[in-house]
Design a protein around this motif. Structure first.
Motif, short mmCIF file in Angstrom:
data_model
loop_
_atom_site.label_atom_id
_atom_site.label_comp_id
_atom_site.label_asym_id
_atom_site.label_seq_id
_atom_site.Cartn_x
_atom_site.Cartn_y
_atom_site.Cartn_z
N ALA A 39 0.84 -1.19 0.00
CA ALA A 39 0.00 0.00 0.00
C ALA A 39 0.88 1.24 0.00
CB ALA A 39 -0.91 0.00 1.22
N VAL B 250 0.74 7.61 3.06
CA VAL B 250 -0.25 8.68 3.08
C VAL B 250 0.19 9.86 2.20
CG1 VAL B 250 -1.42 10.34 4.56
CG2 VAL B 250 -1.07 8.02 5.35
N ARG C 230 -3.16 7.89 -8.04
CA ARG C 230 -3.66 9.04 -7.27
C ARG C 230 -3.61 10.32 -8.11
NH1 ARG C 230 -1.12 8.49 -1.18
NH2 ARG C 230 -2.47 6.79 -0.50
N ILE D 197 -9.90 -0.18 -2.72
CA ILE D 197 -9.93 1.18 -2.17
C ILE D 197 -9.13 1.19 -0.88
CG2 ILE D 197 -11.45 2.94 -1.20
CD1 ILE D 197 -13.59 1.99 -3.14
N GLY D 198 -8.34 2.23 -0.70
CA GLY D 198 -7.56 2.37 0.52
C GLY D 198 -6.14 1.89 0.40
N THR D 199 -5.74 1.45 -0.78
CA THR D 199 -4.37 0.95 -0.95
C THR D 199 -3.45 1.99 -1.58
OG1 THR D 199 -4.94 0.01 -3.10
CG2 THR D 199 -5.12 -1.43 -1.18
N GLY E 155 -10.43 4.90 -5.17
CA GLY E 155 -11.49 5.69 -4.52
C GLY E 155 -11.66 7.05 -5.18
#
Length: 127
Positions: free
Chosen positions: A21, A24, A31, A93-95, A100
């Motif tokens: 992943a 942040v 992205r 989602i969230g990786t 997302g």
């Protein structure tokens, strides 16, 4: 040979090929693509809303169709880029792969497309 050793090897191999992943603060290609698609979609929503509110206002005093064209084009681009990011992301989602954000871009692009289409239909009906 024990059962644990036999079953542990496939699990270890499976975990070794899973993508890590993203952090942040890391900006992966997914992205960035989702961010660009969402930004273009937001431009389409804003311009489509303005074209719907003022059909012959700021965006072209003659026919008033420049705003509708910009909103429709931005909506299509946002949907295309968002769909591309969803299709090419390899995790959920969230990786950190942008999936997302790509779903958000698809929704925002669709809203821009609907606003632009409604403003275009209104400008054709009115004039």
């Amino acid at each position: 040979m024990s059962v644990r050793r036999v079953l542990a090897a496939p699990v270890a191999a499976h975990l070794a090929v899973q993508p890590a992943a993203a952090g942040v603060a890391d900006m992966s290609a997914g992205r960035i693509g989702a961010l660009v698609a969402t930004s273009v979609g937001l431009i389409g929503v804003v311009v489509g809303g303005m074209a719907l509110a003022r059909p012959a206002g700021r965006f072209g005093t003659g026919s008033g169709r420049l705003g509708t064209t910009v909103a429709l084009t931005a909506g299509v681009i946002a949907i295309g880029l968002g769909g591309l990011v969803v299709a090419t992301s390899d995790s959920g989602i969230g990786t950190g792969n942008g999936r997302g954000g790509a779903f958000v871009a698809l929704l925002v692009g669709l809203i821009g497309l609907v606003l632009g289409g409604t403003a275009l239909a209104r400008s054709r009906r009115g004039g």
